[in-house]
Scaffold this motif. Structure first.
Motif: not given
Length: 178
Positions: A165-174
Motif C-alpha cells: 500500500v505504501m509503495a502504491g501511495i508514494v508512486h501514485s502521489v508522485h
C-alpha cells in the motif's frame, strides 16, 4: 413512460453523487497544496477516505505541515464536530465520517525517520518500520516529503500488504503531482 423517466433520474442522481464525492476530494487535494504539501489524497483499493485534517506547524515560521488521511472499509454518516480542545488545533478538511479506521496516512513536507526501525525495500522504495504488539508504523521518504502509515496488523492487513500500500501511495502521489 414514467418508468423510463424514473430510471433516467436514478442514473443521473447516481452520476451526480459519484461526481460530487470525487470533486470534494479533488478540492481537498487542492487545499492540501496550500499547506506546502504537493500531494493529492491517494486512493487505496477497497478503502474509503474517512477524514482528512492538517496538523498545525510546530515551528514558528509555519513552514512544516502534515496532512493526516484516515481510511476505512465502510464510511458512514458525517459526524458532528468534536469540541475537544486538542481536536480544535487541527484544521479538518474532510469528514470525519462514522467508520472504523483501518490506517492513518500522514504526509509531511519534510523528511522524517523512525528510531530503532527495521528497513525494507518494495518497488525501489526504501521504508523504515516498527511493530509494537499488533500496531505497525511505516515510514517512507521521497522528494523531500515523508509518508507515514499507522495501522493495525490483522490477517487481512499484514505487514506485507501495508508495504505494498505504501509503495502504491508514494508512486501514485508522485505520478499525479508532476
Amino acid at each position: 413512460m414514467i418508468k423510463k423517466y424514473i430510471g433516467l433520474l436514478f442514473i443521473m442522481l447516481t452520476l451526480v453523487g459519484c461526481t460530487s464525492k470525487n470533486d470534494i476530494l479533488e478540492n481537498v487535494s487542492q487545499e492540501i497544496k496550500n499547506y506546502g504539501i504537493s500531494a493529492e489524497v491517494p486512493q487505496v483499493d477497497d478503502l474509503a477516505v474517512n477524514f482528512v485534517y492538517v496538523l498545525p506547524s510546530p515551528t514558528a515560521t509555519g513552514d512544516v505541515n502534515t496532512v493526516v488521511i484516515s481510511y476505512t472499509e465502510r464510511k458512514g454518516e458525517l459526524l458532528k464536530p468534536n469540541s475537544n480542545q486538542n481536536e480544535s488545533k487541527k484544521k479538518v478538511l474532510y469528514g470525519p465520517f462514522e467508520g472504523d479506521s483501518i490506517f492513518n496516512l500522514s504526509i509531511s513536507n519534510v523528511e522524517n525517520s523512525l528510531d530503532n526501525a527495521s528497513s525494507t525495500t518494495v518497488a525501489d522504495l526504501k521504508m523504515e518500520y516498527t511493530v509494537t504488539n499488533d500496531r505497525l508504523i511505516l515510514l517512507a521518504n521521497q522528494n523531500h516529503m515523508s509518508y507515514m502509515i499507522e495501522g493495525q496488523i490483522t490477517s487481512k492487513y499484514t505487514e506485507e500488504s501495508y508495504f505494498d500500500v505504501m509503495a502504491g501511495i508514494v508512486h501514485s502521489v508522485h505520478v499525479n503531482t508532476r
